[in-house]
Design a protein around this motif. Structure first.
Motif, short mmCIF file in Angstrom:
data_model
loop_
_atom_site.label_atom_id
_atom_site.label_comp_id
_atom_site.label_asym_id
_atom_site.label_seq_id
_atom_site.Cartn_x
_atom_site.Cartn_y
_atom_site.Cartn_z
N MET B 93 7.71 80.80 -5.45
CA MET B 93 9.13 80.40 -5.32
C MET B 93 9.80 80.44 -6.69
N THR B 94 11.12 80.26 -6.69
CA THR B 94 11.83 80.11 -7.96
C THR B 94 11.70 78.66 -8.42
N ALA B 95 12.12 78.41 -9.66
CA ALA B 95 12.06 77.05 -10.19
C ALA B 95 12.87 76.10 -9.31
N LEU B 96 14.07 76.54 -8.95
CA LEU B 96 14.95 75.69 -8.15
C LEU B 96 14.32 75.37 -6.79
N GLU B 97 13.74 76.39 -6.17
CA GLU B 97 13.12 76.17 -4.86
C GLU B 97 11.97 75.17 -4.96
N GLY B 140 15.96 69.26 -18.56
CA GLY B 140 16.28 70.32 -19.51
C GLY B 140 15.88 71.70 -19.02
N LEU B 141 15.89 71.90 -17.68
CA LEU B 141 15.47 73.20 -17.14
C LEU B 141 16.62 73.90 -16.41
N GLY B 142 17.85 73.41 -16.63
CA GLY B 142 19.00 73.93 -15.87
C GLY B 142 19.14 75.44 -15.93
N ASP B 143 18.84 76.04 -17.11
CA ASP B 143 19.13 77.47 -17.24
C ASP B 143 18.04 78.38 -16.68
N ILE B 144 16.91 77.83 -16.22
CA ILE B 144 15.90 78.72 -15.64
C ILE B 144 15.81 78.54 -14.12
N ALA B 145 16.81 77.89 -13.54
CA ALA B 145 16.77 77.53 -12.11
C ALA B 145 16.38 78.70 -11.21
N ASP B 146 16.95 79.87 -11.45
CA ASP B 146 16.72 80.97 -10.51
C ASP B 146 15.60 81.91 -10.92
N MET B 147 14.85 81.54 -11.96
CA MET B 147 13.71 82.37 -12.36
C MET B 147 12.55 82.14 -11.39
N ALA B 149 8.95 81.23 -10.46
CA ALA B 149 8.02 80.37 -11.20
C ALA B 149 6.90 81.19 -11.83
N SER B 150 6.52 82.29 -11.17
CA SER B 150 5.40 83.09 -11.67
C SER B 150 5.74 83.74 -13.02
N ALA B 151 7.05 83.79 -13.36
CA ALA B 151 7.43 84.45 -14.61
C ALA B 151 7.63 83.45 -15.75
N LEU B 152 7.41 82.14 -15.48
CA LEU B 152 7.71 81.13 -16.50
C LEU B 152 6.47 80.81 -17.34
N PRO B 153 6.67 80.48 -18.64
CA PRO B 153 5.53 80.13 -19.49
C PRO B 153 4.96 78.76 -19.12
N TYR B 154 3.73 78.54 -19.58
CA TYR B 154 2.96 77.34 -19.22
C TYR B 154 3.72 76.04 -19.51
N GLY B 155 4.28 75.94 -20.71
CA GLY B 155 4.95 74.70 -21.09
C GLY B 155 6.08 74.34 -20.14
N ILE B 156 6.84 75.37 -19.74
CA ILE B 156 7.96 75.15 -18.81
C ILE B 156 7.43 74.74 -17.43
N LEU B 157 6.34 75.37 -17.01
CA LEU B 157 5.78 75.04 -15.69
C LEU B 157 5.35 73.57 -15.65
#
Lengths: 322, 252, 290
Positions: B93-97, B140-147, B149-157
């Motif tokens: 899913m995306t971060a937002l989902e 503090g994750l507002g700007d990655i909402a539609d990315m 999740a599989s494309a996000l780095p470990y720290g963000i996850l």
């Protein structure tokens, strides 16, 4: 609007076909088969693609729908709509009762249990010949009419199936972007994490199993009336496999993937007709090759390539302007 | 009154006692840390508190109710949720989902109404989206909402998993090694985030190996060793407890 | 009583075949975590090639041996061409790949041998031996003895030989096996070869009793899968026990209920087992780790 842009194009194309080619064999005969397979593949995709639960026995519910309509109308003279409703109720109860113990299983065990279900139902169709007519099947279903208008021509059947198919595709697309759709995807992603967020995973899986079974069951009823004949051959283990192939071929988890998979696989026999004896072999080879080299499915692979190209192009033009 | 109370918890795997005779209580609105050497039974404890494992014996009380052996999703329904040591982000899913799934208990449309996309579903979708965006922005994750999740780095996850848990609006949040694998800057941000979460009225139970983080933000620390309670008290008391020091340094 | 003895004889005969197929399943499953849905095709290819080599004039033992060798080649090709290229595939993907392979092999068999059914002559005559009122064919004895020999050979291979132990090491932990210098790819290849040989032997043993055609492998393969699950996926001796048990249940069930429902009984039993004890009779319970 944007969410459904692809869907509207698809719907218009589906509805235009008979206007452009009203007498074509490909529209009125192959078209109905394609629509049948699309609904079945889309319903299976809800279970397999969205919720990540493999089923090798989906044809069983399709068959139960077809046989309830055939047996109840022919042997018991029941009204076709009443027979269809009876089938839906029976399949709802059966799939609900089986859903909990079956969907507690995972991976190969789930594959085995669903496969077993499919085979048992198929053997029942063959063996219970006092009801089902045995291997020869039964024919002579009454004509189905909608609000007094009988569906008595190939073209009318096309319209019926096309509308039913388009509704099912829309349902499936709607579910993806909803609380239920996300709960299904969560079950697929990590069952434990889903439970920690309050998702009753057993219930979610059970509901989608029943929903997908009922869709297949209704398709079966319509199929029986349209064919005017049912025999066990249409609901065998191999057909279940074919349905799984459609879903995976297009791309697991994507509704349009399932649609494309169903279209391709329904047209394949028409193409392979030329090769006759080679059909089985070519079918197996296609299945293997696609799964080995494009495990994410044709449609999803195409989609990804398309977006990658689009991105590169827009980046290219950005470079020019800067 | 304490928010959570464990009485005489025990968990056996075959012949191995992962946890034995463990009793403690967690007061409301504090950061309660559980530390101990590897294999001390910290994750097993978390799995029991969230009902993923059923204790071999003993019981767990939450807000005065016995929740021992309750199905995990019901425990979540009472207001307990958690993050995981090895990430369990929904990578499909995306971060937002992901965060929207966190809102599951605070929305109620079913499969059929979703298929038909009834007006109530549209309204709910709107509300859930707003709720999820607020939580993402809080973390503090507002700007990655539609990315995806599989494309996000470990720290963000890691942060995303916290955001998803917050969306469930828990009263008690269990965090299993949130700082593991983070660099210093990320750890600092995480530290602030945990304190902020606690200040917003959520009780936190924290399992963590980063001692400076634990000692800085905890109100109360519990030390486990070989599945048993070794010591508990304020960070200061723990730092000066001779039993704890010898367990960590391996001395007699 | 006599009827029971007769059931026992036919049950153990068909059960032996299931046991061999299940053993093949579990060898491949152990080595590569793949459930090979083409296992039944090994049985069919072994039997059909032996039948046609015998027709072509080869002496019986040589025809049988060549039948097994051909199947082993097919097994090796399956690993090299279909399983190895699809590395990192999910469970669902490998299931579909092996189903595809099974359809493909069936298609090839259809082209070569057509749709007719064939049989092999019995190994040593067809004069029945009577025990009380029950009868046993020499071929029944061949099937049971042949199966026992194959099972013991497999057990010896895994327990006593270096190569067998290396394959076991791969099944426990591929990375660790690789680090101690085991050629993991080669071990997988050997597993597929071994499993194909077992399937082909099963086919040749049973072909004198039941007839064979290009499509015979499907049901045998699925029953073998049932047996493997009944005994506990991945447990070799479990597979043998599961196979024999499934053969007995099926024969007794068919005798008392109806032979038409014979296949349904096997699948019904397997579903019950899965519902009550998903890890099988001899399998270990699994649990999630977080």
């Amino acid at each position: 609007m944007k969410r459904l842009a692809g869907y509207y194009c698809f719907a218009i194309a589906t509805l235009m076909l008979p206007l452009l080619f009203p007498d074509s064999y490909y529209v009125t005969v192959v078209g109905v088969t394609v629509c049948t397979n699309i609904v079945l593949a889309v319903s299976l995709n809800l279970l397999m693609g969205y919720a990540g639960q493999i089923s090798l026995g989906h044809a069983a519910f399709f068959g139960l729908g077809a046989y309830s309509s055939a047996v109840l109308t022919i042997k018991y003279g029941m009204n076709p709509w009443l027979a269809m409703t009876a089938g839906v109720i029976a399949v709802t109860v059966l799939s609900y009762v089986l859903s909990r113990p079956i969907l507690r299983l995972k991976g190969h065990y789930l594959a085995m249990a669903t496969l077993g279900l499919g085979i048992i139902v198929h053997i029942f169709f063959v063996q219970a010949d006092q009801f089902t007519g045995g291997p020869d099947g039964i024919s002579g279903l009454p004509v189905l009419s909608i609000l007094g208008y009988p569906i008595d021509s190939d073209l009318k059947w096309y319209w019926t199936f096309a509308i039913f198919m388009l509704a099912s595709v829309l349902f499936s697309l709607n579910i993806a972007h909803s609380r239920s759709g996300r709960a299904l995807a969560a079950v697929h992603g990590s069952e434990i994490a889903a439970q920690m967020l309050g998702v009753d995973t057993a219930k979610v899986k059970s509901h989608v199993f029943v929903f997908s079974a009922v869709l297949a069951c209704i398709t079966g009823s319509l199929f029986a009336h349209q064919q005017d004949f049912v025999s066990p051959e249409s609901f065998s283990f191999f057909f279940s496999i074919e349905l799984v192939t459609m879903v995976v071929l297009g791309g697991l988890g994507s509704t349009f993937g399932a649609v494309i998979g169903a279209i391709l696989l329904s047209l394949l026999p028409e193409v392979l007709l030329v090769f006759e004896d080679f059909e089985v072999m070519i079918f197996g080879a296609i299945l293997m090759v696609i799964m080995i080299f494009l495990p994410q499915g044709l449609f999803v692979a195409m989609e990804e390539t398309f977006f990658r190209l689009l991105k590169r192009k827009s980046q290219g033009s950005a470079d020019v302007t800067s | 009154m304490s928010l959570l109370e464990a009485r005489n918890l025990e968990k056996q795997f075959g012949g191995l006692k992962a946890i034995s005779g463990l009793s403690f209580s967690v007061p409301e609105n504090i950061i309660f840390s559980v530390i101990g050497p590897n294999g001390a039974g910290k994750t097993t404890l978390f799995n029991m508190l969230t009902s993923i494992y059923k204790p071999t014996s003993g019981s767990i009380f939450y807000k005065g109710n016995n929740i021992t052996g309750m199905p995990p999703h019901k425990v979540a329904g009472l207001g307990i949720t958690r993050t995981f040591q090895n990430l369990q982000v929904f990578l499909n899913m995306t971060a937002l989902e992901n965060v929207k799934v966190g809102c599951h208990m605070h929305s109620n449309s079913g499969l059929i109404s979703a298929a038909l996309r009834l007006p109530s579903v549209m309204k709910e979708e709107h509300r859930v989206r707003k709720m999820a965006m607020e939580v993402l922005e809080f973390c503090g994750l507002g700007d990655i909402a539609d990315m995806p999740a599989s494309a996000l780095p470990y720290g963000i996850l890691k942060k995303l998993e916290i955001a998803r848990a917050l969306a469930a609006q828990p009263d008690l949040l269990l965090m299993d090694e949130p700082a593991a694998g983070l660099n210093d800057t990320e750890t600092m941000e995480l530290c602030d985030l945990i304190v902020q979460i606690c200040q917003s009225g959520i009780t936190i139970i924290l399992v963590e190996h980063n001692m400076s983080l634990v000692m800085e933000i905890s109100h109360h620390v519990l030390v486990l060793n070989y599945g048993k309670l070794l010591a508990q008290g304020s960070p200061y008391e723990i730092q000066h407890n001779s039993k704890v020091i010898s367990a960590y340094l391996g001395g007699e | 009583m006599d009827q029971l003895l007769q059931f026992l004889i036919s049950g153990l005969t068909v059960g032996s075949i299931y046991a061999l197929v299940a053993l093949g399943f579990s060898i491949i499953y152990n080595a590569s975590d793949v459930v090979n849905f083409a296992q039944g095709e090994f049985v069919m290819i072994g039997a059909m090639s032996a039948i046609f080599l015998l027709k072509g004039g080869l002496p019986y033992p040589l025809a049988a041996l060549c039948g097994i060798s051909i199947t082993v080649l097919v097994g090796l090709a399956l690993d090299k061409l279909a399983i190895e290229p699809a590395k990192n595939a999910t469970v669902v993907t490998t299931i579909i790949i092996t189903i595809g392979a099974s359809i493909f092999l069936r298609g090839v068999a259809l082209l070569i041998w057509g749709k007719e059914i064939y049989g092999l002559p019995p190994f040593t005559g067809d004069k029945p031996i009577t025990i009380g009122t029950a009868t046993i064919l020499p071929q029944n004895i061949w099937v049971m003895v042949g199966t026992a020999a194959a099972v013991l050979a497999v057990k010896y291979f895994f327990d006593k030989t270096i190569m067998g132990k290396a394959i076991m090491a791969c099944s426990f932990n591929k990375k660790a096996a690789f680090l101690v210098g085991i050629n993991v790819k080669q071990m997988l290849l050997i597993s597929y070869g071994l499993s194909a040989a077992l399937g082909a032997s099963a086919g040749i043993l049973i072909a004198p009793i039941t007839f064979m055609s290009y499509g015979s492998g499907v049901m045998l393969g699925l029953k073998g899968f049932c047996a493997a699950i009944l005994g506990g996926m991945g447990s070799s001796m479990g597979a043998v026990v599961g196979g024999l048990l499934l053969g007995l249940i099926e024969t007794v069930g068919a005798g008392f209920i109806s032979s038409g429902y014979k296949d349904a009984i096997a699948f019904f039993v397997i579903m019950l087992v899965l519902f009550i004890r998903p890890s099988g009779i001899l399998g270990k319970a699994e649990s999630d780790r977080v």
